[in-house]
Design an enzyme around this catalytic site. Structure first.
Site, PDB file in Angstrom:
ATOM      1  N   SER A  26      -2.750  -8.008   2.933  1.00 60.29           N
ATOM      2  CA  SER A  26      -3.034  -7.839   4.366  1.00 60.29           C
ATOM      3  C   SER A  26      -3.369  -9.186   4.986  1.00 60.29           C
ATOM      4  CB  SER A  26      -4.209  -6.885   4.561  1.00 60.29           C
ATOM      5  OG  SER A  26      -3.929  -5.639   3.992  1.00 60.29           O
ATOM      6  N   ARG A  83      -1.677  -6.148  -8.300  1.00 56.15           N
ATOM      7  CA  ARG A  83      -0.429  -6.872  -8.040  1.00 56.15           C
ATOM      8  C   ARG A  83      -0.154  -7.918  -9.097  1.00 56.15           C
ATOM      9  NH1 ARG A  83      -2.657  -8.338  -2.274  1.00 56.15           N
ATOM     10  NH2 ARG A  83      -4.362  -8.649  -3.724  1.00 56.15           N
ATOM     11  N   LYS A 114     -17.761  -7.124   7.680  1.00 59.06           N
ATOM     12  CA  LYS A 114     -16.436  -7.741   7.846  1.00 59.06           C
ATOM     13  C   LYS A 114     -16.021  -7.681   9.306  1.00 59.06           C
ATOM     14  CE  LYS A 114     -13.729  -7.526   3.591  1.00 59.06           C
ATOM     15  NZ  LYS A 114     -12.616  -6.834   2.935  1.00 59.06           N
ATOM     16  N   HIS A 128       0.837  -1.202   0.000  1.00 58.47           N
ATOM     17  CA  HIS A 128       0.000   0.000   0.000  1.00 58.47           C
ATOM     18  C   HIS A 128       0.878   1.261   0.000  1.00 58.47           C
ATOM     19  CE1 HIS A 128      -3.135  -2.719   2.101  1.00 58.47           C
ATOM     20  NE2 HIS A 128      -3.584  -2.483   0.871  1.00 58.47           N
TER      21      HIS A 128
HETATM   22  O1  PNS Z   1      -9.212  -3.344   0.194  1.00 59.85           O
HETATM   23  P1  PNS Z   1     -10.440  -3.848  -0.486  1.00 59.85           P
HETATM   24  O2  PNS Z   1     -11.287  -4.648   0.470  1.00 59.85           O
HETATM   25  O3  PNS Z   1     -10.099  -4.613  -1.742  1.00 59.85           O
HETATM   26  O4  PNS Z   1     -11.312  -2.575  -0.961  1.00 59.85           O
HETATM   27  C1  PNS Z   1     -12.542  -2.736  -1.620  1.00 59.85           C
HETATM   28  C2  PNS Z   1     -13.275  -1.392  -1.805  1.00 59.85           C
HETATM   29  C3  PNS Z   1     -13.386  -0.653  -0.472  1.00 59.85           C
HETATM   30  C4  PNS Z   1     -12.507  -0.526  -2.769  1.00 59.85           C
HETATM   31  C5  PNS Z   1     -14.687  -1.707  -2.393  1.00 59.85           C
HETATM   32  O5  PNS Z   1     -15.284  -2.707  -1.635  1.00 59.85           O
HETATM   33  C6  PNS Z   1     -15.597  -0.487  -2.431  1.00 59.85           C
HETATM   34  O6  PNS Z   1     -15.363   0.444  -3.157  1.00 59.85           O
HETATM   35  N1  PNS Z   1     -16.672  -0.498  -1.616  1.00 59.85           N
HETATM   36  C7  PNS Z   1     -17.597   0.610  -1.501  1.00 59.85           C
HETATM   37  C8  PNS Z   1     -18.990   0.256  -1.992  1.00 59.85           C
HETATM   38  C9  PNS Z   1     -19.108   0.482  -3.479  1.00 59.85           C
HETATM   39  O7  PNS Z   1     -18.914   1.556  -3.985  1.00 59.85           O
HETATM   40  N2  PNS Z   1     -19.438  -0.612  -4.174  1.00 59.85           N
HETATM   41  C10 PNS Z   1     -19.543  -0.617  -5.602  1.00 59.85           C
HETATM   42  C11 PNS Z   1     -18.166  -0.831  -6.224  1.00 59.85           C
HETATM   43  S1  PNS Z   1     -18.327  -1.340  -7.855  1.00 59.85           S
END
Ligand code: PNS
Length: 188
Positions: A134, A96, A47, A23
């Site tokens: 993570s 990645r 979560k 990150h």
């Molecule tokens: O670190 P992560 O868990 O891969 O992050 C995922 C994240 C937070 C980027 C994604 O879950 C997100 O954007 N969630 C917010 C809800 C949202 O906008 N959903 C539609 C996305 S297409």
């Protein structure tokens, strides 16, 4: 020439549970392109994170203390709505490996459909972080493996505070254990 450019803001969203050197690498790359970068932690009641949101915010604050170009915030609801609300026109995501791509591509296209003014930019971390996640950092640390070169010092400290210092069997014990496993295989 008068420079009248609005300072660009990119949002780097994620769970950051916890933040890894991968990150950090993406943040560095983001700062080379955008003026400000905001790490936005998703508030996700579904979560069960290791670190609470408050802890994750504190970790990121500590890691970037003294760098006013990196901000940290939390959000719930749609990411594109959050980005628009804070005046960001770019979402940064790290890729990645090809295995990340399908999910990220889908998410980027959905976000574009939801708000075509917000652009997703994919950045690749250094190859040395291509296997770092993570989830793996937490697992390896809990089992006594070394993660000191995979996370910033503040995360290592917080992991130790949470789990204590897990003890991994010494090298001799591991070698003996390996020999026993090989012997059992040979014996069928
Ligand atoms: O670190 P992560 O868990 O891969 O992050 C995922 C994240 C937070 C980027 C994604 O879950 C997100 O954007 N969630 C917010 C809800 C949202 O906008 N959903 C539609 C996305 S297409």
């Amino acid at each position: 020439m008068k420079r009248n450019r609005r300072r660009s803001l990119a949002v780097f969203p994620g769970s950051f549970d916890p933040m890894t050197n991968g990150h950090l690498d993406i943040v560095d790359r983001g700062l080379a392109v955008f003026d400000r970068l905001r790490m936005a932690i998703l508030l996700n009641p579904e979560k069960q994170p290791l670190f609470s949101v408050e802890e994750r915010v504190a970790i990121i604050r500590e890691a970037y203390r003294g760098n006013p170009r990196v901000e940290v915030d939390t959000f719930s609801g749609l990411l594109v709505d959050y980005a628009q609300r804070v005046g960001a026109s770019v979402i940064i995501r790290g890729i990645r490996a090809i295995s990340d791509f399908e999910y990220e591509f889908q998410m980027a296209l959905m976000n574009r459909r939801l708000n075509p003014r917000i652009e997703t930019v994919f950045m690749m971390p250094a190859e040395s972080y291509s296997y770092v996640s993570s989830r793996l950092v937490k697992e390896v640390f809990q089992l006594g493996g070394r993660v000191s070169d995979l996370v910033p010092a503040v995360v290592l400290r917080r992991l130790r505070e949470k789990y204590g210092t897990p003890v991994r069997p010494g090298r001799r014990a591991r070698v003996k254990q390996g020999a026993r496993v090989k012997q059992r295989r040979r014996n069928g």
